[in-house]
Design a protein around this motif. Sequence first.
Motif, PDB file in Angstrom:
ATOM      1  N   ARG A   1      42.924  43.424  44.415  1.00  0.00           N
ATOM      2  CA  ARG A   1      43.607  45.310  44.622  1.00  0.00           C
ATOM      3  C   ARG A   1      42.772  46.626  44.586  1.00  0.00           C
ATOM      4  O   ARG A   1      44.228  47.134  45.146  1.00  0.00           O
ATOM      5  CB  ARG A   1      43.614  45.493  42.455  1.00  0.00           C
ATOM      6  CG  ARG A   1      43.774  47.023  41.764  1.00  0.00           C
ATOM      7  CD  ARG A   1      43.598  46.537  40.340  1.00  0.00           C
ATOM      8  NE  ARG A   1      42.749  47.123  39.925  1.00  0.00           N
ATOM      9  CZ  ARG A   1      41.734  46.160  39.483  1.00  0.00           C
ATOM     10  NH1 ARG A   1      42.107  44.868  38.663  1.00  0.00           N
ATOM     11  NH2 ARG A   1      40.922  46.143  38.691  1.00  0.00           N
ATOM     12  N   ASN A   2      41.534  46.240  44.856  1.00  0.00           N
ATOM     13  CA  ASN A   2      40.542  47.323  46.196  1.00  0.00           C
ATOM     14  C   ASN A   2      41.722  47.181  47.181  1.00  0.00           C
ATOM     15  O   ASN A   2      41.889  48.511  48.121  1.00  0.00           O
ATOM     16  CB  ASN A   2      39.372  47.385  45.595  1.00  0.00           C
ATOM     17  CG  ASN A   2      39.460  47.831  44.474  1.00  0.00           C
ATOM     18  OD1 ASN A   2      39.918  48.653  43.679  1.00  0.00           O
ATOM     19  ND2 ASN A   2      38.262  47.405  43.905  1.00  0.00           N
TER      20      ASN A   2
ATOM     21  N   SER B   1      44.521  45.899  48.214  1.00  0.00           N
ATOM     22  CA  SER B   1      45.751  45.906  48.487  1.00  0.00           C
ATOM     23  C   SER B   1      46.267  47.819  48.346  1.00  0.00           C
ATOM     24  O   SER B   1      47.178  48.624  48.271  1.00  0.00           O
ATOM     25  CB  SER B   1      46.591  45.013  47.328  1.00  0.00           C
ATOM     26  OG  SER B   1      46.362  44.065  47.406  1.00  0.00           O
TER      27      SER B   1
ATOM     28  N   ASP C   1      40.500  39.923  40.938  1.00  0.00           N
ATOM     29  CA  ASP C   1      41.242  40.398  40.394  1.00  0.00           C
ATOM     30  C   ASP C   1      40.314  41.450  41.078  1.00  0.00           C
ATOM     31  O   ASP C   1      41.917  43.095  42.379  1.00  0.00           O
ATOM     32  CB  ASP C   1      41.085  40.731  39.483  1.00  0.00           C
ATOM     33  CG  ASP C   1      41.997  39.482  38.450  1.00  0.00           C
ATOM     34  OD1 ASP C   1      42.711  38.162  39.580  1.00  0.00           O
ATOM     35  OD2 ASP C   1      42.294  38.845  37.588  1.00  0.00           O
ATOM     36  N   THR C   2      40.011  42.147  40.891  1.00  0.00           N
ATOM     37  CA  THR C   2      38.755  43.248  41.351  1.00  0.00           C
ATOM     38  C   THR C   2      39.335  43.807  42.826  1.00  0.00           C
ATOM     39  O   THR C   2      39.820  45.193  43.393  1.00  0.00           O
ATOM     40  CB  THR C   2      37.903  43.884  40.980  1.00  0.00           C
ATOM     41  OG1 THR C   2      38.225  43.844  39.299  1.00  0.00           O
ATOM     42  CG2 THR C   2      37.729  45.543  40.601  1.00  0.00           C
TER      43      THR C   2
END
Length: 856
Positions: free
Chosen positions: A563-564, A566, A559-560
């Motif tokens: 997210r980063n 994106s 997830d991290t």
Amino acid sequence: MLAIVLPLAVVTLSVSAARVADLLAIRQDVAGFRDSAFRSIYAERYVRNLHVLVRASFDHLVGEGEGFEAVASAHANMADTLGRLRLFVHEAPSDDATVSELTLSTLTEWQKTQEQVDLYLQRAVAFAEDGDPGRARRLVTDELEVLLRSRIFSSIDLIAQREQELLEEHRVRVTRATGHWLARAVGVIDLREQLLPDVYEAILTERFARTATAEFKSFTYTVLEGRPLDASHGVAAGQAIAQLSKLQPEKGSDAAELAATYALVGDAYARTLALPAASLRDGGRSVVRRLGEVFEQSLLPRSNAIVRAHEQSIEREMARLDYFVHGILLLSIALAVIALLLGLGSPYLVSRLMVGPVVDLVETVSRFRAGNKDARPRVRANNELGLLAFSLKGLLDELQESNQKVHSLAFYDSRTGLPNRQFFQERLAGALVSAQLQGRTMALLTVSPDGLEQVKETLGPRAGDDLVFQVATRLHEMFRLTDIVSHPDLKEWDTHVSHLGGDEFTILLTKIREPADAAIAAQRILGKIGAPFDVEGQDIVVRPSVGIGVYPQNGGDADTLLRNSSAAMNEARKQGGSLYQFHSETMNIANSRRLQIQSRLSGAIERGDLALHYQPIHDAKQGHLTGAEQLLRWVDSELGPIGPDEFIPIAEQAGLISSIGRWVLSGACDQIRAWRDAGYAEIRMSVNVSASQLRDEDWVDSVATTLREKGVSSGCLELEITETTVIQDPAKTGVALTKLSDMGVGIALDDFGTGYSSLAHLRRLPICRVKIDRSFVSEISESEEGAALTGAIVGLAHNLQLGVVAEGVETHEQVNFLRSSGCDEIQGYLISRAVPAEEFERFLTREKPESPGGSS
């Protein structure tokens, strides 16, 4: 004991063997049901594409349509549909009661007819080039139509009727399987409630599209050639719509939508044919063209989407049904094996001939159920057990194929064929575990081609889907094995490309040596995706933005890292696109500050933190004051001074720009009136306007209301827009600017030369003035090229009867050049910075305006 067990074993064996035979027949009916359904769908589609081919050729002969591009597209669609048809057509013995009218020989005949159609079209084009267009069109509308009617059109209805009979025969047989008590226990579908409606809705929708296309072709002949309209015009399409509506008594949105669109088309047919002959000749082309747009952009895309959704549903339900039949088969086989074991009294025979092979069969089934999809029995005996083992092997092969189909539907995107978000997340999680155990570096690239939404709005959803597919194809080809091997820098990488939905793609690089390797891939993506795409005959250029997240620096979990990555992609997009961006702590700090600014900005007006400053604009030759540009300033009590370049984009993203813009406009009008009431001469007040304000339908009216309520003449107000603002929504922006210009409000194009399609904007929009960007003015004294370019901009604007203002003037040398070039007005630090209204009044009170060469 044996007397009891042996008869029981014989009965059990007989029942099980009969059940296996029944289920094998049912499996054939399941396959037959599926094949019959898709034969019906693709046969209707093939005939529809044939109508499109003939109509496109006719359009080309009369100077309409897209020429050979449309003809080539229809050819490609026919070839694709014919290829799909062949997958579901099988030659069967003549005594088989379930033989389709659509056989391989039928397809061969259709292929030969298509070759004859091509010859007819070539002859028609030759006649047209030789100066006999009438003969060319008659060849298409008469001779070619007769050929198609006798060879294909006359048979399609017979084929459709036979396929419907086959569907019913197969349905009755397959229903026996779904009536089993196990079927109800595991929730197997009901053919009558789920699968059959999907099949018939897909067929009827495709039939409607085919008949509607044929009717539009007939209408085209009627209007452009003066032909009589077929008496049966509209009957077939109307029947298909009516039948589709009956199938959807509660969820009739699809049928209702198609019927509504078709009713509009039919009404246009009637109104057009009711016109006098002279009017019909004069306006026929435009009517046909408009109706063609309705077909291509509304009716056919919607029907295609409906059929595609039903096709996917049919595939899923058939896979579930087949999986259930496989399970019952395996159960029946197990019972037969148990019966054989009980029936054999000899321990030797049981051990030698039965126990070993049966154990092998049971172990095979267990390994297969445990996840080993390659598990197969080893029995080679030339007896019943060998036959059973061979049958089991075939069943497992088919079951694995069914599982693969279900897996494909669940884990792959139907539009692009790439792994979808669910598959990507599983792959990313596994790759992170592997990288952690092996201590490797890994990179995740998030790619977004900016411009997709504009293509959808301009050319339609189908063009948008085509563009997404082409982007996916380029990415897939870029990172396939043969391409990677040809690039030494990439050959060690393990690469996975996925489509997360919309315009977002990901590339997972699991074996890079260092983060800089990801930049190599990003540069290649920018070059490949930045090249023009051919979408419906137009060259479309998108601006790819690539964000890069590196493991472990930018995230230790899926997830991290996503997210980063994106966030880095969004940062690249904000900087204009066509570049890549690594995620970094600097970006985290920037995101945190962005949230702070957004939070503080929402109450800045109420707290009185926003202020309006004014920068003077002088006549370049005489030096007197001609206007002022209003500029917004913000000094926050917690964050300190924040520049417009930082907080204006945040205001637009947060939806605050509308309220701020109205406050700015109201302040400008208040200041104009205050200076007028104080006895100062009226000057032009320039106010900057954002793209979102121009897209607001109520904003133009609010400008008129503000001017009226404040008692300010519209001639005192000038609104400044940028070229970037214009290209975001040219149509809506043009309408808004025209209304403002009609009110007497001036329109200036700011930062001229730094945007896109400048000449087109100058020609189409009601612009009265251009403002040369400071980047050009600064180069006047630095290079001859810069001076020449600035002079050319001034000359171009004057040739178009536009005023010219030079921004960012800081030296006397720049002033002298601008005067000699004929520039009308100047503004910049040489005259004054932007100052509060009280300080600006010193420019208004001077009896003799200060020249640009004076001190300030």
